[in-house]
Design a protein around this motif. Structure first.
Motif, short mmCIF file in Angstrom:
data_model
loop_
_atom_site.label_atom_id
_atom_site.label_comp_id
_atom_site.label_asym_id
_atom_site.label_seq_id
_atom_site.Cartn_x
_atom_site.Cartn_y
_atom_site.Cartn_z
N MET A 1 59.84 61.10 48.43
CA MET A 1 60.07 61.94 47.28
C MET A 1 60.63 61.15 46.09
SD MET A 1 59.02 64.86 47.47
CE MET A 1 59.19 66.55 47.76
N ILE A 2 61.43 60.12 46.36
CA ILE A 2 62.01 59.34 45.28
C ILE A 2 60.94 58.51 44.59
CG2 ILE A 2 63.64 57.49 44.76
CD1 ILE A 2 65.42 58.60 46.97
N ARG A 3 59.91 58.12 45.33
CA ARG A 3 58.86 57.28 44.74
C ARG A 3 58.09 58.01 43.66
NH1 ARG A 3 55.68 54.97 49.78
NH2 ARG A 3 55.22 57.17 49.79
N THR A 4 57.88 59.30 43.80
CA THR A 4 57.07 60.04 42.84
C THR A 4 57.65 59.97 41.43
OG1 THR A 4 56.31 61.50 44.60
CG2 THR A 4 56.00 62.26 42.34
N PRO A 5 58.95 60.24 41.21
CA PRO A 5 59.47 60.10 39.83
C PRO A 5 59.36 58.67 39.30
CG PRO A 5 61.00 61.36 41.16
CD PRO A 5 59.95 60.82 42.10
N LEU A 6 59.53 57.69 40.17
CA LEU A 6 59.42 56.31 39.72
C LEU A 6 58.00 55.97 39.31
CD1 LEU A 6 61.68 54.49 42.34
CD2 LEU A 6 62.20 55.01 39.95
N ILE A 7 57.03 56.47 40.06
CA ILE A 7 55.63 56.25 39.72
C ILE A 7 55.29 56.94 38.40
CG2 ILE A 7 53.26 56.76 40.41
CD1 ILE A 7 54.23 56.33 43.33
N LEU A 8 55.77 58.18 38.22
CA LEU A 8 55.51 58.90 36.97
C LEU A 8 56.16 58.18 35.78
CD1 LEU A 8 55.88 62.62 38.06
CD2 LEU A 8 53.79 61.39 37.46
N ALA A 9 57.37 57.67 35.97
CA ALA A 9 58.03 56.94 34.89
C ALA A 9 57.26 55.67 34.55
CB ALA A 9 59.46 56.60 35.28
N ALA A 10 56.77 54.97 35.56
CA ALA A 10 55.98 53.76 35.32
C ALA A 10 54.69 54.09 34.58
CB ALA A 10 55.67 53.06 36.64
N CYS A 11 54.07 55.19 34.96
CA CYS A 11 52.83 55.61 34.27
C CYS A 11 53.11 55.99 32.82
CB CYS A 11 52.19 56.77 35.01
SG CYS A 11 51.42 56.29 36.56
N ALA A 12 54.25 56.63 32.57
CA ALA A 12 54.59 57.03 31.21
C ALA A 12 54.80 55.81 30.31
CB ALA A 12 55.83 57.90 31.21
N LEU A 13 55.28 54.71 30.90
CA LEU A 13 55.51 53.49 30.12
C LEU A 13 54.27 52.63 29.98
CD1 LEU A 13 58.99 52.49 31.55
CD2 LEU A 13 58.50 53.59 29.36
N LEU A 14 53.26 52.88 30.80
CA LEU A 14 52.06 52.06 30.83
C LEU A 14 51.41 51.84 29.46
CD1 LEU A 14 50.04 50.55 32.70
CD2 LEU A 14 48.76 52.69 32.77
N PRO A 15 51.17 52.88 28.65
CA PRO A 15 50.48 52.63 27.39
C PRO A 15 51.31 51.86 26.37
CG PRO A 15 51.17 54.90 27.48
CD PRO A 15 51.45 54.31 28.84
N TRP A 16 52.60 51.71 26.61
CA TRP A 16 53.47 51.04 25.65
C TRP A 16 53.67 49.57 25.98
CZ3 TRP A 16 53.94 53.97 21.60
CH2 TRP A 16 53.81 55.34 21.75
N LEU A 17 52.99 49.08 27.01
CA LEU A 17 53.09 47.66 27.34
C LEU A 17 52.54 46.82 26.18
CD1 LEU A 17 51.89 47.60 31.07
CD2 LEU A 17 54.22 47.32 30.21
N PRO A 18 53.27 45.78 25.80
CA PRO A 18 52.77 44.95 24.69
C PRO A 18 51.49 44.22 25.10
CG PRO A 18 54.82 44.07 25.60
CD PRO A 18 54.55 45.34 26.32
N GLY A 19 50.57 44.16 24.16
CA GLY A 19 49.33 43.44 24.39
C GLY A 19 48.26 44.25 25.11
N LEU A 20 48.57 45.49 25.51
CA LEU A 20 47.58 46.32 26.18
C LEU A 20 46.56 46.80 25.15
CD1 LEU A 20 46.95 47.64 28.98
CD2 LEU A 20 48.11 49.66 28.12
N PRO A 21 45.28 46.52 25.36
CA PRO A 21 44.27 46.92 24.38
C PRO A 21 44.22 48.44 24.22
CG PRO A 21 43.36 45.37 25.97
CD PRO A 21 44.70 45.76 26.47
N PRO A 22 44.15 48.93 22.99
CA PRO A 22 44.08 50.38 22.75
C PRO A 22 42.88 51.02 23.45
CG PRO A 22 44.44 49.22 20.69
CD PRO A 22 44.20 48.18 21.73
N TYR A 23 41.81 50.25 23.61
CA TYR A 23 40.63 50.78 24.29
C TYR A 23 40.95 51.19 25.73
CZ TYR A 23 35.97 50.92 26.36
OH TYR A 23 34.84 51.30 27.03
N TRP A 24 41.78 50.43 26.41
CA TRP A 24 42.16 50.75 27.78
C TRP A 24 42.97 52.04 27.83
CZ3 TRP A 24 43.96 45.65 30.55
CH2 TRP A 24 42.89 44.75 30.58
N VAL A 25 43.82 52.23 26.84
CA VAL A 25 44.62 53.46 26.80
C VAL A 25 43.71 54.66 26.55
CG1 VAL A 25 46.53 54.65 25.65
CG2 VAL A 25 46.63 52.18 25.99
N THR A 26 42.73 54.49 25.67
CA THR A 26 41.78 55.57 25.41
C THR A 26 40.99 55.89 26.68
OG1 THR A 26 41.60 54.91 23.11
CG2 THR A 26 39.83 56.28 23.98
#
Length: 174
Positions: A1-26
């Motif tokens: 159960m603890i892993r789920t919030p951590l995974i969701l938090a990691a996913c929420a930060l994913l598009p804000w990673l520096p250098g990530l192409p905007p096309y991948w986020v789209t």
């Protein structure tokens, strides 16, 4: 159960990673929308056992309702969303009352027929912008940020995916 919030938090930060192409986020945005559709199809066809090809019609009812409320009546798109859900549900009542009397291949064919009929009806009415649709729809805003940027859309879309998964899991466990 603890892993789920951590995974969701990691996913929420994913598009804000520096250098990530905007096309991948789209692409991730499109994947999230497709995931919501797939979850609905699993519930409808896999769990409910009904083969339907008309779901897009109900999305259209909601989209047009939200767009008309935002452009013609100046209602916030966020307030238009619950109204769009209600309009879709109200449209589903008579269509479902007629169509759900059928089964098997007849049900599938009837849903295709409804989908095609509604498509041509909406595409030929001036009120709905004919085949061009409705323009000038204001974007959703979240915490003062317009969701035109795919990184902000990512957060909302994947929150909706998480809610859809949670709701489906609760439905199946009930």
């Amino acid at each position: 159960m603890i892993r789920t919030p951590l995974i969701l938090a990691a996913c929420a930060l994913l598009p804000w990673l520096p250098g990530l192409p905007p096309y991948w986020v789209t692409l991730a945005d499109y994947t999230g929308v497709a995931a919501i559709v797939a979850i609905g199809l699993v519930v409808l066809t896999g769990i409910g056992g009904m083969t339907s090809f008309g779901q897009a019609s109900f999305v259209g009812f909601g989209a047009y309702a939200s767009a008309i409320l935002a452009t013609s009546y100046g209602l916030s798109p966020w307030l238009g969303l619950p109204v769009a859900l209600a309009i879709s549900g109200l449209a589903a009542l008579p269509i479902g009352a007629i169509t759900l009397r059928l089964s098997g291949h007849y049900l599938a064919l009837a849903t295709i027929a409804w989908s095609v009929a509604l498509y041509y009806t909406f595409a030929n009415l001036d009120f709905f912008g004919r085949n061009d649709g409705i323009s000038g729809i204001p974007p959703l805003t979240l915490a003062g940020h317009e969701l035109r940027d795919s990184r902000w859309s990512f957060t909302v879309i994947w929150l909706a995916v998480a809610l859809a998964v949670l709701a489906t899991r609760n439905l199946l466990d009930s």
